[in-house]
Scaffold this motif. Structure first.
Motif, PDB file in Angstrom:
ATOM      1  N   MET A   1      -2.319   5.740  48.428  1.00 52.85           N
ATOM      2  CA  MET A   1      -1.843   4.730  49.126  1.00 52.85           C
ATOM      3  C   MET A   1      -1.781   3.410  48.046  1.00 52.85           C
ATOM      4  N   LEU A   2      -2.826   3.209  47.034  1.00 45.10           N
ATOM      5  CA  LEU A   2      -2.703   2.401  45.868  1.00 45.10           C
ATOM      6  C   LEU A   2      -1.798   2.599  44.866  1.00 45.10           C
ATOM      7  N   GLY A   3      -1.974   3.932  44.596  1.00 46.09           N
ATOM      8  CA  GLY A   3      -0.753   4.243  43.535  1.00 46.09           C
ATOM      9  C   GLY A   3       0.650   3.807  44.084  1.00 46.09           C
ATOM     10  N   ILE A   4       0.973   4.050  45.269  1.00 48.74           N
ATOM     11  CA  ILE A   4       2.317   3.764  45.734  1.00 48.74           C
ATOM     12  C   ILE A   4       2.631   2.267  45.664  1.00 48.74           C
ATOM     13  N   CYS A   5       1.682   1.471  46.053  1.00 53.07           N
ATOM     14  CA  CYS A   5       1.702  -0.062  45.871  1.00 53.07           C
ATOM     15  C   CYS A   5       1.796  -0.333  44.545  1.00 53.07           C
ATOM     16  N   TYR A   6       1.081   0.350  43.391  1.00 49.92           N
ATOM     17  CA  TYR A   6       1.403  -0.081  42.001  1.00 49.92           C
ATOM     18  C   TYR A   6       2.963   0.233  41.452  1.00 49.92           C
ATOM     19  N   VAL A   7       3.261   1.502  42.219  1.00 50.32           N
ATOM     20  CA  VAL A   7       4.614   1.908  41.580  1.00 50.32           C
ATOM     21  C   VAL A   7       5.707   0.707  42.413  1.00 50.32           C
ATOM     22  N   ASN A   8       5.561   0.406  43.661  1.00 50.86           N
ATOM     23  CA  ASN A   8       6.408  -0.649  44.376  1.00 50.86           C
ATOM     24  C   ASN A   8       6.317  -1.874  43.579  1.00 50.86           C
ATOM     25  N   LEU A   9       5.121  -2.467  43.210  1.00 55.32           N
ATOM     26  CA  LEU A   9       5.020  -3.854  42.573  1.00 55.32           C
ATOM     27  C   LEU A   9       5.669  -3.668  41.062  1.00 55.32           C
ATOM     28  N   GLY A  10       5.157  -2.492  40.480  1.00 53.23           N
ATOM     29  CA  GLY A  10       5.965  -2.448  38.909  1.00 53.23           C
ATOM     30  C   GLY A  10       7.363  -2.352  38.953  1.00 53.23           C
ATOM     31  N   ALA A  11       8.002  -1.724  40.019  1.00 52.88           N
ATOM     32  CA  ALA A  11       9.692  -1.663  40.101  1.00 52.88           C
ATOM     33  C   ALA A  11      10.055  -3.135  40.307  1.00 52.88           C
ATOM     34  N   ILE A  12       9.475  -4.091  40.784  1.00 53.01           N
ATOM     35  CA  ILE A  12       9.624  -5.237  41.164  1.00 53.01           C
ATOM     36  C   ILE A  12       9.732  -6.218  39.901  1.00 53.01           C
ATOM     37  N   GLN A  13       8.506  -5.851  39.162  1.00 53.31           N
ATOM     38  CA  GLN A  13       8.274  -6.613  37.891  1.00 53.31           C
ATOM     39  C   GLN A  13       8.817  -6.469  36.834  1.00 53.31           C
ATOM     40  N   THR A  14       9.477  -4.936  36.644  1.00 53.93           N
ATOM     41  CA  THR A  14      10.123  -4.618  35.679  1.00 53.93           C
ATOM     42  C   THR A  14      11.703  -4.883  35.947  1.00 53.93           C
ATOM     43  N   GLY A  15      12.113  -5.399  37.290  1.00 59.74           N
ATOM     44  CA  GLY A  15      13.465  -6.002  37.383  1.00 59.74           C
ATOM     45  C   GLY A  15      13.505  -7.540  37.058  1.00 59.74           C
ATOM     46  N   VAL A  16      12.384  -8.188  36.580  1.00 65.90           N
ATOM     47  CA  VAL A  16      12.578  -9.407  36.302  1.00 65.90           C
ATOM     48  C   VAL A  16      12.109  -9.306  34.757  1.00 65.90           C
TER      49      VAL A  16
END
Length: 454
Positions: A1-16
């Protein structure tokens, strides 16, 4: 679950753009977690986002490295979602790198999947990208064909969206008419509700006051419970301190008792050896001299007197503390049992673990075990009326144990005895931090086993 959260957060951050570096770090945290839980689908997403982010940062080598990992992972999964995602990332990166011919290959892979039924709401964008690549390659006909298809798909999408929107408006219009009808009915009830509002406010105020009073009472009770808990903890701590002090005191008293016992043994051994044995020797010499003068035959008396002197000398040696400077515990026990003064009806045997370096046994432990064996054998010889006594010294790794067993008359372990032999054995065991087990019953012999970690 933690790994999925990191992926979702990283996707948002790399979009900025300002958070791209931070997004890369977040995605890097996700990868070992996803590898550990074997979530290949999310691992593909992480590799794709990292490839795009590194490409945007100008780190082309790292981008291609993660693109290769995405390719390997997507090939291993063999599902349309991962393969489509891989073609999408690969084509976009190649197009940005102006490798239009290679990008066309991957865009065609995507369009083939779309034509075979794969769904993507942004499918017209990829036909448009394909047209851009053909335009860059000077193939205007294919560029025009794909651009036209992109517009057709976009218009189809917008037309479908328009129909859905009109349908929504129609539903909303019908709903509004019904809502107006409901409003008319509700207006008739507003007056009555206004009359009830005042009463509700009063009741609510009273309820709030009662809740506040209840909260204050609960808070006071909770504080009282906390005070009682702290008092109980303090009492428990005092009790633990008392038990610790009691243990330490018992240990000191036990050590003092054993030290006193050893001192008294040593004193008695010295007196027997230096005084009584020497006096008996002098007495023996005098009797021999008198017998020669008078011509009497006193050989039997002299022999008996010599036996008494040797027995006293042996007792004095037993009372002296054993020295482990020149012999091990195994050798001293073997010698001690070999020279035990036993009657003709009693036999004693000694066994020990073979192939063991007995020098590793600490002297203080060896000393106490030697005394324990002495005490146990003394009890077996004096009180047990045993015909067979067995002593075993065993060492398994760091686990040392001594067993003294006899086939004598035994005793009731629950009955108090006048002797202090067992108490002395227990005290010596306690001093070395060992464990003592007693197995006996009337007519069933006695087994005493002492075990200790060295």
């Amino acid at each position: 679950m933690l790994g999925i959260c990191y992926v979702n957060l990283g996707a948002i951050q790399t979009g900025v753009p300002e958070l791209t570096t931070e997004g890369i770090a977040t995605l890097q945290k996700a990868i070992p977690i996803l590898v550990e839980v074997d979530n290949k689908r999310k691992l593909c997403e992480a590799y794709g986002y990292l490839a795009s982010a590194y490409w945007q940062n100008g780190e082309r080598t790292l981008a291609m490295e993660y693109l290769k990992k995405l390719d390997e992972q997507a090939s291993a999964l063999k599902t349309d979602v991962e393969r489509y995602y891989y073609y999408q990332v690969k084509a976009l990166l190649l197009q940005e790198n102006k490798q239009y011919a290679e990008a066309v290959t991957y865009y065609h892979q995507m369009t083939d999947m779309l034509e075979k039924g794969y769904k993507d709401a942004r499918d017209y964008e990829y036909y448009k990208k394909l047209a851009e690549c053909y335009y860059a390659l000077k193939d205007d006909m294919k560029a025009y064909a794909n651009l036209r298809k992109a517009y057709v798909l976009r218009d189809s999408t917008f037309h479908l969206h328009y129909q859905e929107t009109m349908s929504d408006y129609s539903v909303k219009y019908n709903t509004k008419e019904k809502e107006l009808e409901i409003v008319r009915l509700q207006q008739n009830e507003l007056e009555r509700e206004r009359e009830l509002m005042f009463r509700r406010v009063i009741f609510a105020s009273i309820f709030v006051v009662l809740v506040l009073v209840l909260l204050v009472l609960l808070y006071a009770r909770q504080r009282q419970k906390m005070r009682l808990t702290k008092l109980a903890q303090a009492a428990g701590e005092k009790e633990r301190q008392f038990l610790t002090l009691q243990k330490e005191t018992e240990g000191r008293l036990t050590r003092k008792y054993i030290d006193g016992l050893e001192s008294e043994r040593e004193r008695m051994a010295t007196e027997l050896h230096d005084d009584v044995c020497n006096d008996l020797l002098a007495f023996e010499i005098n009797i021999s001299a008198l017998a020669e003068e008078d011509g009497r035959d006193l050989k039997e008396q002299l022999k008996f007197l010599k036996a008494i002197r040797e027995r006293l000398r042996s007792i004095s040696h037993e009372l002296m503390p054993p020295t482990f400077q020149y012999a091990t515990l195994d050798e001293m026990l073997a010698d001690y049992i070999l020279h035990l003064p036993l009657s003709q009806r009693t036999q004693a045997e000694y066994h020990s673990t073979e192939g063991v370096d007995w020098k590793q046994v600490p002297q203080e432990i060896g000393f106490e075990l030697y005394r324990i064996v002495q005490e146990a054998l003394c009890n077996a010889i004096k009180y047990a009326e045993a015909t067979h006594i067995r002593v075993e010294l065993l060492l398994e790794g760091k686990y040392l144990s001594i067993l003294v067993a006899d086939d004598g008359k035994g005793f009731d372990p629950g009955r108090k005895t006048k002797g202090i032999g067992l108490r002395t054995i227990w005290q010596r065991t306690k001093i070395i931090g060992g464990e003592m087990k007693l197995d006996t019953a009337p007519g069933g012999g006695v087994r005493i086993k002492v075990s200790v970690w060295i």
